[in-house]
Design a protein around this motif. Structure first.
Motif, PDB file in Angstrom:
ATOM      1  N   VAL A   1       0.852  -1.187   0.000  1.00  0.00           N
ATOM      2  CA  VAL A   1       0.000   0.000   0.000  1.00  0.00           C
ATOM      3  C   VAL A   1       0.888   1.237   0.000  1.00  0.00           C
ATOM      4  N   THR A   2       0.618   2.138  -0.936  1.00  0.00           N
ATOM      5  CA  THR A   2       1.289   3.434  -0.988  1.00  0.00           C
ATOM      6  C   THR A   2       0.351   4.473  -0.398  1.00  0.00           C
ATOM      7  N   ILE A   3       0.848   5.224   0.573  1.00  0.00           N
ATOM      8  CA  ILE A   3       0.039   6.254   1.224  1.00  0.00           C
ATOM      9  C   ILE A   3       0.575   7.621   0.827  1.00  0.00           C
ATOM     10  N   ILE A   4      -0.299   8.433   0.247  1.00  0.00           N
ATOM     11  CA  ILE A   4       0.074   9.764  -0.212  1.00  0.00           C
ATOM     12  C   ILE A   4      -0.360  10.810   0.808  1.00  0.00           C
ATOM     13  N   GLU A   5       0.600  11.605   1.251  1.00  0.00           N
ATOM     14  CA  GLU A   5       0.326  12.744   2.123  1.00  0.00           C
ATOM     15  C   GLU A   5       0.513  14.004   1.282  1.00  0.00           C
ATOM     16  N   HIS A   6      -0.591  14.686   1.001  1.00  0.00           N
ATOM     17  CA  HIS A   6      -0.549  15.876   0.142  1.00  0.00           C
ATOM     18  C   HIS A   6      -1.584  16.872   0.643  1.00  0.00           C
ATOM     19  N   PRO A   7      -1.198  18.137   0.805  1.00  0.00           N
ATOM     20  CA  PRO A   7      -2.152  19.122   1.333  1.00  0.00           C
ATOM     21  C   PRO A   7      -3.290  19.435   0.373  1.00  0.00           C
ATOM     22  N   ALA A   8      -3.072  19.244  -0.929  1.00  0.00           N
ATOM     23  CA  ALA A   8      -4.115  19.533  -1.922  1.00  0.00           C
ATOM     24  C   ALA A   8      -3.920  18.611  -3.115  1.00  0.00           C
ATOM     25  N   PRO A   9      -4.281  17.324  -2.993  1.00  0.00           N
ATOM     26  CA  PRO A   9      -4.029  16.364  -4.072  1.00  0.00           C
ATOM     27  C   PRO A   9      -4.739  16.749  -5.357  1.00  0.00           C
ATOM     28  N   PRO A  10      -4.068  16.645  -6.504  1.00  0.00           N
ATOM     29  CA  PRO A  10      -4.679  17.026  -7.777  1.00  0.00           C
ATOM     30  C   PRO A  10      -5.758  16.039  -8.197  1.00  0.00           C
TER      31      PRO A  10
END
Length: 217
Positions: free
Chosen positions: A139-148
């Motif tokens: 599992v890849t977990i993305i931490e992004h304040p405003a994901p596109p």
């Protein structure tokens, strides 16, 4: 959305918990992911990241593992440092990070299949894991304040099933049994579908987004 004989119900997905402000975003995201798994699952089954020697250097065994019986999850976390840029720039960042994480997961699984490992769980206890006997997924977990939104992500090559989640969705899911069941159910048919599902509706606030990036041929 939950459909019943009498009505259709919607459960709101809350935003991710705030990150620790005194740490850089990447490290804070790793801590938050581990804390969520230990809180909503069980710390006994959450293995914290560890390093081992490889030649003259050292290598990290993923950003953490979840292991329950003969099933396990290899976790990779990718956090967006700094201020987000244009949609094109952020979409490129997401694609690059998903590809890099997928390669790291496949490499970790190859290592785990070679011989057993000794790791430390969320309670601080040293645990011997017969990793070659475990059925691994990633599992890849993305931490992004405003994901596109609307990012067309192609399936990644590899024999290990891999899915992608926003950290918000990772915290929302019942991370122990539910996530392991969901990951072990990934099929070849699902792998033929573009994974990451970055449509605007799925990445809007309080919506869940996830998908399969790769699966066994």
């Amino acid at each position: 959305m939950v459909s019943t004989a009498g009505a259709v119900y919607e459960r709101v997905v809350p935003n991710a918990t705030p990150l620790r402000g005194h740490e850089r975003r990447g490290l804070a995201a790793e801590v938050a992911v581990q804390d969520a798994a230990a809180t909503w699952g069980l710390p006994d089954f959450v293995m914290v990241p560890s390093v081992e020697r490889k030649g003259r250097g050292v290598r990290e065994i993923s950003d953490g593992l979840l292991v329950v019986g003969d099933r396990g999850v290899v976790v990779q976390i990718k956090a967006r440092e700094g201020e987000p840029g244009t949609r094109e720039k952020e979409s490129s960042w997401v694609l690059k990070q998903l590809a890099a994480a997928s390669k790291q997961i496949h490499g970790t699984v190859r290592r785990l299949k070679m011989h057993s490992v000794q790791m430390t769980n969320g309670r601080g206890r040293s645990i011997h894991i017969d990793s070659p006997a475990v059925d691994w997924v990633g599992v890849t977990i993305i931490e992004h304040p405003a994901p596109p939104s609307d990012v067309p992500v192609p399936p990644q090559p590899g024999v290990t099933p891999v899915i992608a989640l926003l950290r918000r969705d990772w915290e929302f899911l019942n991370l122990g049994r539910f996530l392991l069941d969901a990951l072990s159910a990934v099929t070849t048919a699902e792998a033929a579908t573009t994974a990451w599902r970055c449509a605007r509706s799925s990445l809007a606030p309080n919506r869940t987004s996830w998908g399969s990036l790769s699966a066994p041929p």
